[in-house]
Write an enzyme that holds these catalytic residues in place. Structure first.
Site, PDB file in Angstrom:
ATOM      1  N   ASN A   9       8.977   1.875 -25.697  1.00 38.66           N
ATOM      2  CA  ASN A   9       9.875   2.173 -24.575  1.00 38.66           C
ATOM      3  C   ASN A   9      11.216   2.605 -25.169  1.00 38.66           C
ATOM      4  OD1 ASN A   9      11.550   2.151 -22.348  1.00 38.66           O
ATOM      5  ND2 ASN A   9      11.457  -0.068 -22.025  1.00 38.66           N
ATOM      6  N   LYS A  11      13.794   3.806 -23.694  1.00 45.40           N
ATOM      7  CA  LYS A  11      14.948   3.582 -22.808  1.00 45.40           C
ATOM      8  C   LYS A  11      15.860   4.821 -22.805  1.00 45.40           C
ATOM      9  CE  LYS A  11      14.331  -1.288 -23.644  1.00 45.40           C
ATOM     10  NZ  LYS A  11      14.889  -2.626 -23.742  1.00 45.40           N
ATOM     11  N   HIS A  95      10.573  -3.211 -15.048  1.00 40.99           N
ATOM     12  CA  HIS A  95      11.271  -3.657 -16.266  1.00 40.99           C
ATOM     13  C   HIS A  95      12.517  -4.439 -15.854  1.00 40.99           C
ATOM     14  CE1 HIS A  95      13.465  -3.620 -20.002  1.00 40.99           C
ATOM     15  NE2 HIS A  95      12.334  -3.307 -20.616  1.00 40.99           N
ATOM     16  N   GLU A  97      15.341  -4.320 -16.852  1.00 44.45           N
ATOM     17  CA  GLU A  97      16.534  -3.476 -16.735  1.00 44.45           C
ATOM     18  C   GLU A  97      16.531  -2.674 -15.429  1.00 44.45           C
ATOM     19  OE1 GLU A  97      16.187  -1.569 -20.548  1.00 44.45           O
ATOM     20  OE2 GLU A  97      16.599  -3.484 -21.513  1.00 44.45           O
ATOM     21  N   GLU A 180       7.586  -9.950 -20.560  1.00 44.85           N
ATOM     22  CA  GLU A 180       8.818  -9.710 -21.303  1.00 44.85           C
ATOM     23  C   GLU A 180       9.888 -10.709 -20.876  1.00 44.85           C
ATOM     24  OE1 GLU A 180       9.053  -5.520 -22.942  1.00 44.85           O
ATOM     25  OE2 GLU A 180       9.938  -5.441 -20.973  1.00 44.85           O
ATOM     26  N   GLY A 186      15.966  -7.112 -26.498  1.00 42.04           N
ATOM     27  CA  GLY A 186      17.130  -6.533 -27.174  1.00 42.04           C
ATOM     28  C   GLY A 186      18.072  -7.559 -27.775  1.00 42.04           C
ATOM     29  N   SER A 226      12.004  -8.019 -28.411  1.00 46.62           N
ATOM     30  CA  SER A 226      12.363  -8.126 -29.831  1.00 46.62           C
ATOM     31  C   SER A 226      11.149  -8.097 -30.765  1.00 46.62           C
ATOM     32  CB  SER A 226      13.220  -9.372 -30.077  1.00 46.62           C
ATOM     33  OG  SER A 226      14.451  -9.245 -29.376  1.00 46.62           O
TER      34      SER A 226
HETATM   35  P1  PGA Z   1      13.219  -4.732 -27.291  1.00 45.13           P
HETATM   36  O1  PGA Z   1      12.901  -4.209 -25.816  1.00 45.13           O
HETATM   37  O2  PGA Z   1      11.953  -4.566 -28.107  1.00 45.13           O
HETATM   38  O3  PGA Z   1      14.345  -3.869 -27.777  1.00 45.13           O
HETATM   39  O4  PGA Z   1      13.597  -6.167 -27.180  1.00 45.13           O
HETATM   40  C1  PGA Z   1      11.655  -4.440 -25.226  1.00 45.13           C
HETATM   41  C2  PGA Z   1      11.627  -3.851 -23.847  1.00 45.13           C
HETATM   42  O5  PGA Z   1      12.659  -3.865 -23.165  1.00 45.13           O
HETATM   43  O6  PGA Z   1      10.590  -3.348 -23.385  1.00 45.13           O
END
Ligand code: PGA
Length: 264
Positions: A9, A11, A95, A97, A180, A186, A226
């Site tokens: 992903n 983003k 997600h 976000e 997640e 992140g 992560s």
């Molecule tokens: P990350 O993000 O691997 O940077 O923690 C995962 C995600 O948001 O799908």
């Protein structure tokens, strides 16, 4: 036996030129049938270039979000049928976000007022994607406050039930769930292997309650938050974890190739 799936992903990262460089870099290391499904969700503007360089390769290309209606006066939105017409394979839904589930105290520049996707809108998007023939990857996860108050399992169950309301039994095998934990996205704080496995098992149990054990055993449940080359193998080889949804580490071709290999 469920085939492993690893999704990157991106983003709001990687211009078309940078995206092409990243894809070329990991395809140079893993461009053969590894027995693992691999996908990338670039930004809308980078999708076309990524499709050009991956044409003929076994790589799924998807979107990070969509709108549930087919067309109309919805400024800035892209529909599931437009994604299909563009040749995309999957779309992320729910997600954290786009749900806007970052608590203000956890992330100062909170996205809450900007997106606020709900279980109901997630459900509408899942239905639109299934109708258009795309694979919805439904993200679920608890915030730190929800975990610390002992509500992880109830939050996850409610998100899955909300996302799948009205979905038919025969549609379930076209859906992927990504667990997640919001506090792990992140942040560099990865969920321990056995806890990630436990919650993914809880996702499967929730699916089984609605659709039965056989159907729920077909569904791929990914872990995200992560994931890096150094921790991917331990996570991906848990019995309930069928691969990963990878954010930051998917932006680097070599690192992403190592993560893909960890799913073998
Ligand atoms: P990350 O993000 O691997 O940077 O923690 C995962 C995600 O948001 O799908």
């Amino acid at each position: 036996m469920r085939r492993k799936l690893v999704i990157g992903n991106w983003k709001m990262n990687l211009t078309p030129a940078d995206g092409v460089a990243c894809v070329r870099s990991f395809l140079a290391e893993v461009d053969k049938d590894l027995g693992v499904d691999v996908g990338i969700a670039p930004s809308f503007l980078t999708i076309g270039k990524v499709q050009e360089v991956t044409y003929g390769h076994q790589l799924l290309v998807g979107a990070q979000n969509c709108f549930w209606l087919e067309k109309g006066a919805f400024t800035g939105q892209v529909s599931a049928s437009m994604l299909r017409d563009h040749g995309l394979d999957f779309c992320l839904v729910g997600h954290s976000e786009t749900r806007g589930r970052f608590g203000k105290l956890e992330i100062p520049e909170s996205t809450v007022p900007l997106f606020s996707e709900s279980d109901e809108s997630v459900n509408l998007k899942v239905k639109a994607l299934l109708l258009a023939g795309l694979m919805p990857i439904i993200c679920v996860g608890e915030t730190l406050a929800e975990r610390e108050s002992g509500n992880t399992d109830s939050v996850i169950k409610a998100q899955i039930e909300g996302a799948l309301e009205g979905i038919l039994d025969q549609e379930l095998d076209r859906i992927v769930i990504a667990y997640e934990p919001v506090w792990a996205i992140g942040t560099g704080k990865v969920c321990e292997d056995d806890e990630a496995n436990r919650v993914c098992g809880h996702c499967r149990k929730t699916l089984a309650e609605q659709f039965g054990a056989d159907a729920s055993n077909q569904v791929r449940i990914l872990y995200g938050g992560s994931v890096k080359a150094s921790n991917a193998r331990g996570l991906f080889h848990q019995p309930e974890i069928d691969g990963g949804l990878v954010g930051g580490a998917s932006l680097h071709g070599h690192e992403f190739a190592e993560i893909i290999k960890a799913a073998l």
